[in-house]
Design a protein around this motif. Structure first.
Motif, PDB file in Angstrom:
ATOM      1  N   ASN A   8       0.825  -1.221   0.000  1.00 34.15           N
ATOM      2  CA  ASN A   8       0.000   0.000   0.000  1.00 34.15           C
ATOM      3  C   ASN A   8       0.856   1.269   0.000  1.00 34.15           C
ATOM      4  OD1 ASN A   8      -2.465  -1.447   0.102  1.00 34.15           O
ATOM      5  ND2 ASN A   8      -2.172  -1.763   2.301  1.00 34.15           N
ATOM      6  N   LEU A   9       1.881   1.259  -0.810  1.00 35.74           N
ATOM      7  CA  LEU A   9       2.804   2.388  -0.873  1.00 35.74           C
ATOM      8  C   LEU A   9       2.376   3.296  -2.029  1.00 35.74           C
ATOM      9  CD1 LEU A   9       6.592   2.005  -0.398  1.00 35.74           C
ATOM     10  CD2 LEU A   9       5.771   3.346  -2.319  1.00 35.74           C
ATOM     11  N   PRO A  44       4.491   4.328   5.018  1.00 36.08           N
ATOM     12  CA  PRO A  44       4.023   2.939   4.875  1.00 36.08           C
ATOM     13  C   PRO A  44       4.655   2.044   5.940  1.00 36.08           C
ATOM     14  CG  PRO A  44       5.656   3.448   3.197  1.00 36.08           C
ATOM     15  CD  PRO A  44       5.354   4.738   3.895  1.00 36.08           C
TER      16      PRO A  44
END
Length: 301
Positions: free
Chosen positions: A37-38, A216
């Motif tokens: 989820n970067l 993140p």
């Protein structure tokens, strides 16, 4: 093996390594976006800032260059800022966004369309009609792109409209990145120009998305992935490619640049289980073949 042959071999190896490192950056970015989820904006601030600083350090202490020389004339500064933002930074960002919206192979192949756009822009702005090789390259590129984005279903898109839009903008930014700094590179070293452009882009994206906010979750995979993109996919790939031009011509370097989409596509298939059907493979090969068609035309002239 004589010195000329050795130098040609060294230049070819450097160009291939540079292309492979940039291409592998695609699947690594895809992994970071999918599993960590970067965001592309956060990654841009990190990778461009660090790469720019290291390239400028290399330029200052290894090449002994005056880094402030670029900023002394306003006309140079204006063109440089346009190149840094709409050329180099745009290519880096749109590549990551296109990877995020589609996959590494598709993004890298769409980026290759920039070569064809350069031919089109040359015809428009310099009133120079394309020769038969350039015209063939344009037609082949259009057919290849259509197969790539439709997967053989010729009346409907098989990738999302946002992915296609960012991919075409990526090709446009690639053309700008190639054409805009021509006069700058006659006055200043490529290391200085790209180092400062990287740093300017890094500062811009740090303002847009400060790297100390929405950090993140760092795992071993995240750290290794970001480290690879910064030091190998961005900095080392550029240094290898730019140094290859000491030993081989830009035409040969451009042909060897086709290792980028090859490594990106194979990496996505092997490590991320990304599927490509036969039409996509044919489309990608057609797009990549434009580099060889244009090179053949240049050799004939």
């Amino acid at each position: 093996m004589n010195d000329k042959t050795k130098n040609h071999l060294l230049g070819s190896i450097l160009a291939i390594i540079g292309a492979l490192l940039w291409g592998i950056q695609g699947p690594v970015s895809q992994f970071l976006f999918q599993d960590n989820n970067l965001s592309p904006e956060w990654l841009m601030g990190i990778k461009m800032s660090i790469s720019g600083i290291f390239i400028l350090i290399f330029s200052k202490f290894y090449r002994k260059e005056n880094l402030l020389e670029l900023w002394k004339k306003p006309q140079n500064v204006f063109v440089f800022i346009m190149y840094a933002i709409f050329g180099l930074a745009a290519v880096q960002y749109l590549y990551l966004v296109t990877v995020n919206l589609s996959n590494a192979g598709t993004a890298t192949i769409l980026q290759s369309l920039g070569t064809v756009l350069i031919v089109i822009f040359t015809a428009i702005f310099y009133h120079k009609l394309p020769n038969k090789f350039e015209l063939a390259a344009i037609i082949v590129a259009l057919i290849g792109t259509w197969l790539l984005v439709t997967k053989g279903h010729l009346t409907q898109l098989s990738i999302s409209t946002p992915a296609l839009t960012t991919g075409l903008l990526l090709a446009l930014a690639g053309a700008i990145q190639t054409m805009l700094p021509v006069n700058l590179l006659k006055k200043f070293s490529s290391l200085m120009v790209v180092g400062w452009a990287m740093l300017v882009g890094g500062i811009l994206f740090t303002i847009i998305h400060p790297f100390w906010t929405d950090i993140p979750k760092f795992t071993v995979g995240t750290i290794l992935g970001v480290g690879f993109i910064v030091f190998f996919g961005t900095m080392a790939s550029f240094l290898c490619f730019i140094n290859s031009l000491k030993f081989i011509s830009p035409t040969i370097a451009g042909m060897l640049d086709t290792f980028e989409p090859l490594s990106a596509t194979l990496g996505a298939i092997i490590f991320l289980n990304t599927a490509f059907n036969g039409y996509e493979v044919i489309g990608g090969l057609l797009v990549l073949s434009t580099v060889f068609i244009l090179a053949l035309g240049a050799k004939k002239r």
